[in-house]
Enzyme design. Structure first.
Site, mmCIF file in Angstrom:
data_model
loop_
_atom_site.group_PDB
_atom_site.id
_atom_site.type_symbol
_atom_site.label_atom_id
_atom_site.label_comp_id
_atom_site.label_asym_id
_atom_site.label_seq_id
_atom_site.Cartn_x
_atom_site.Cartn_y
_atom_site.Cartn_z
ATOM 1 N N CYS A 248 94.604 174.489 84.341
ATOM 2 C CA CYS A 248 94.737 173.730 83.099
ATOM 3 C C CYS A 248 94.270 172.294 83.274
ATOM 4 O O CYS A 248 93.976 171.616 82.306
ATOM 5 C CB CYS A 248 96.169 173.775 82.600
ATOM 6 S SG CYS A 248 97.353 173.469 83.882
ATOM 7 N N GLU B 32 101.514 168.262 94.513
ATOM 8 C CA GLU B 32 102.132 169.465 93.946
ATOM 9 C C GLU B 32 101.515 170.679 94.640
ATOM 10 O O GLU B 32 100.318 170.715 94.890
ATOM 11 C CB GLU B 32 101.998 169.481 92.427
ATOM 12 C CG GLU B 32 100.577 169.548 91.902
ATOM 13 C CD GLU B 32 100.079 170.954 91.858
ATOM 14 O OE1 GLU B 32 100.901 171.869 91.969
ATOM 15 O OE2 GLU B 32 98.862 171.125 91.749
ATOM 16 N N PRO B 33 102.319 171.658 94.991
ATOM 17 C CA PRO B 33 101.861 172.684 95.920
ATOM 18 C C PRO B 33 101.097 173.862 95.308
ATOM 19 O O PRO B 33 100.547 174.667 96.032
ATOM 20 C CB PRO B 33 103.170 173.178 96.535
ATOM 21 C CG PRO B 33 104.181 172.949 95.486
ATOM 22 C CD PRO B 33 103.732 171.782 94.668
ATOM 23 N N GLN C 50 96.090 178.355 93.834
ATOM 24 C CA GLN C 50 95.088 178.614 92.803
ATOM 25 C C GLN C 50 93.683 178.655 93.403
ATOM 26 O O GLN C 50 92.867 179.499 93.040
ATOM 27 C CB GLN C 50 95.176 177.534 91.719
ATOM 28 C CG GLN C 50 96.416 177.693 90.849
ATOM 29 C CD GLN C 50 96.733 176.438 90.031
ATOM 30 O OE1 GLN C 50 96.304 175.335 90.382
ATOM 31 N NE2 GLN C 50 97.481 176.601 88.959
#
Lengths: 272, 440
Positions: free
Chosen positions: B69, B133-134, B139
């Protein structure tokens, strides 16, 4: 003798809970719980012994009344602790028990003034026990309300200080306060009903507009409103907490203040 | 840190017999507004189609792409990087029905080391909206597995991706960069538990999408949270997210209605104004009969009107409040960022060295071929003028010729490889090429 043992155990419990508040060690909390339980047993034993010796419940004067109040607070807390496992309430209940009990020990033991028939009656016994248990439960509700407001302030103001870390969730405090109010209100209602019956038996009238009776009615109405608002209007959280505190203040006044500042047939229970 | 090698050094591709370069184009939350990101974000199906299409493109030799996103990235290896970028732009424009000039200004293009560095930073979560942020690494891995399954990557990008994962893991394990992101989510959970006690069965509304918000939702799910609602500006994206969380999608207009039901609201939209206002919440509070409402606002600028915090039984925490909850130690966070950058730079250097190693291969081959041609040519010439030799004797002389070739080229090859090892490979290569008079 039993009084000294009880006082020492209540003191140990209060100290353990205070240490628990600061150091958050599980063993301190367990010790506090255990000491309070032991103190309560000693206290009960003492009450039983006195009751058997004299033939009636020891509430002839302020000394004995306060002692019974301490006993009721301990009993209600032990039940709540067992039922809801909210440990932090001990921080409130144990010192309260200790305070009431040691205060009672400081007051001279005056002999009864009323004829024995007044005390040696089942309705009198039921009236006193239910009223005191009810008041102890409502004292717990007040405690839960105080803790709720402390915790709510911490979360709202985003100041995660001393109490934020130590207090349980708002939901738990609110739930425990409400449970205490339901239990306290039920006992208070029973207490008022048995009181009316007792009055009918002794004085041949249900109500004599004694100040104590009037103030009891006022307290009862406050809690009735609180429960009604919660069930119908969904009044929870902060407002409910404040109302629980206000309700208990009125109740305390009913229990002691009325006797000190006003006359009436409850007066002799708080002579000092 | 500057990079001490010849930037025009290309990579030799044995399959095509030409030099390849790594090139990357894309856009992210820093370069593109949310409207553009949403228009260009690709779902799995579209990614697969794009991989197929770009792989077949004459200007693209290897390709990998991924879309979240917050970003769309196309990583390619090509003979002509700019032509490959143009091909990728054209394809995305056609796929999404958005003229190139409408999103071109949001795009960045990185070549060679820059592309490598960018890739490392993205996977190590240094380029994320919430640094550290992991989820991003997972992804990127998913995207690579998709690509590898399609065989769209070759030796160059495969190697790059393996180095990427290595670097990202090092950053994660050797720096504290990931701690704050995880702990923001953790702090939100801890606060929720101070309000609600058990989170079991608590209903959650996710407004918008974002790596952090999704992470928080996942943590809540781990705590047995109940139904999950997703409200998103584009319903399609909302439906996809809702499916991911086993929840249901609602329209933004349905938020006031949903507020009567849910207990925890996590918001992370790109909206410049408040998405949830005080006026929206006030009637809801009455309707909820005193049940608490906990708002977690991860968006910058904020989505949730801070005045809501003053309503009874409503609690609003924004990202700054949550950060403060964890630890205000900015100095240590900066030190962690520097450490992470160093790890990335080490990774870039190591990868570039490997790439240069690839370009030494053709030189070494050329050196060997040149000496071999001379030596074996002379051997054959001599053999043809000699008579009376048995076949065994001829074979022995040929073996001798081979042995001389091997021994003669041994030291020059050593010289080239050592040059690479000593980070002075370009000079070693050019000497070698001059000595042996090799030209492309």
């Amino acid at each position: 003798m039993m009084d000294i043992l009880t006082a020492v155990l209540y003191l140990a419990s209060a100290v353990a809970y205070m240490l628990y508040l600061f150091f958050q060690k599980e063993r301190l909390q367990e010790a506090g719980y255990l000491f309070l339980g032991a103190g309560f047993l000693a206290h009960t034993l003492g009450l039983v012994v006195v009751s058997v010796q004299t033939g009636y419940l020891p509430i002839h004067n302020l000394r004995e009344t306060l002692g019974l109040a301490a006993w009721a607070v301990a009993l209600v807390f032990l039940f709540l602790r067992f039922q809801y496992r909210i440990k932090i309430m001990g921080v409130y209940a144990a010192p309260l028990t200790l305070l009431a009990f040691t205060a009672s020990m400081r007051i001279p033991d005056l002999p009864p003034t009323q004829p024995e028939a007044v005390y040696a009656n089942f309705w009198f016994f039921a009236h006193v026990i239910t009223i005191f248990l009810g008041e102890a439960a409502l004292a717990m509700a007040c405690g839960a309300g105080i803790l709720y407001i402390l915790q709510e302030n911490a979360i709202k103001e985003k100041k995660r200080g001393f109490f934020y870390r130590r207090l349980p969730s708002l939901e738990q405090l609110d739930g425990m306060g409400y449970a205490s109010i339901i239990a306290g209100f039920t006992a208070l209602t029973l207490g008022l009903v048995t009181g009316l019956l007792y009055s009918k038996i002794i004085w041949h009238r249900f109500i004599s507009w004694d100040p104590k009776e009037v103030w009891s009615g006022i307290s009862w109405v406050i809690y009735a409103v609180l429960i009604h608002e919660r069930l119908v209007g969904g009044m929870r959280g902060r407002k409910a907490a404040w109302l629980a505190i206000a309700g208990f203040a009125v109740l305390l006044f009913t229990l002691f203040g009325v006797n000190f500042f006003m006359d009436g047939h409850h007066g002799e229970f708080t002579r000092f | 840190m500057t990079f001490p090698v010849d930037r025009d050094l290309p990579v030799w591709d044995e399959r095509y017999g030409v030099m390849l370069e790594i090139v990357l184009t894309g856009l992210n939350h820093k370069t593109a507004p949310v409207e553009i990101r949403e228009r260009l974000a690709m779902n799995r199906q579209e990614c697969m189609e794009a991989l197929d299409a770009l792989r077949e493109h004459p200007h693209v030799d290897e390709v990998m792409l991924f879309s979240t996103c917050n970003r769309v990235e196309v990583l390619m290896a090509a003979k002509d990087g700019d032509a490959a970028v143009a091909a990728a732009k054209g394809y995305i424009s056609k796929l999404k029905g958005l003229p190139v000039d409408q999103f071109e200004s949001s795009l960045y293009v990185h070549h060679r080391e820059e592309a490598v560095r960018h890739m490392f930073c993205v996977a190590a979560s240094l380029d994320s909206m919430v640094v550290g942020e992991p989820q991003i690494l997972g992804q990127v891995k998913d995207a690579y597995h998709l690509t590898a399954a399609k065989k769209a990557t070759g030796p160059l990008l495969n190697r790059l991706m393996h180095r990427t994962f290595h670097v990202a893991k090092r950053v994660r394990s050797e720096t504290g960069i990931g701690d704050s992101a995880v702990s923001i989510s953790y702090a939100a959970i801890e606060l929720a538990r101070k309000i609600f006690g058990s989170l079991e069965g608590r209903k959650i509304l996710l407004v918008g999408a974002g790596e952090m918000a999704e992470l928080a939702v996942e943590h809540l799910i781990q705590h047995q949270a109940g139904d999950i609602f997703v409200a998103n500006r584009t319903l399609e994206r909302g439906v996809a997210l809702a499916r991911h969380f086993n929840g249901s999608a609602i329209a933004l207009e349905e938020i006031p209605e949903a507020l009567k039901e849910v207990d925890i609201i996590i918001s992370s939209t790109g909206s410049p104004t408040s998405v949830i206002t005080r006026e929206m919440v006030r009637p809801v509070i009455k309707h909820r009969k005193g049940r608490s409402l906990f708002f977690i606002d991860i968006a910058v600028p904020r989505d949730i009107d801070p005045a809501i915090n003053r309503l009874s039984n409503a609690y609003v925490y924004d990202i700054d409040d949550l950060k403060e909850v964890i630890d205000g130690n900015i100095e240590s966070r900066r030190a962690e960022a520097i450490k992470a950058e160093r790890i990335v730079e080490e990774g870039v250097v190591a990868f570039s060295r490997w790439v240069e190693g690839l370009s030494t291969v053709p030189t070494i081959k050329a050196v060997r071929a040149k000496v071999e041609t001379i030596a074996l040519g002379e051997v054959e010439k001599t053999l043809s003028s000699l008579t009376g030799l048995s076949e065994e004797e001829k074979a022995a002389i040929r073996r001798m010729g081979q042995a001389i070739v091997t021994k003669v080229v041994h030291d020059p090859i050593r010289f080239i490889k050592d040059g690479c090892h000593n980070r002075d490979e370009s000079r070693a290569l050019s000497y070698a090429r001059s000595f042996f008079n090799i030209h492309d």
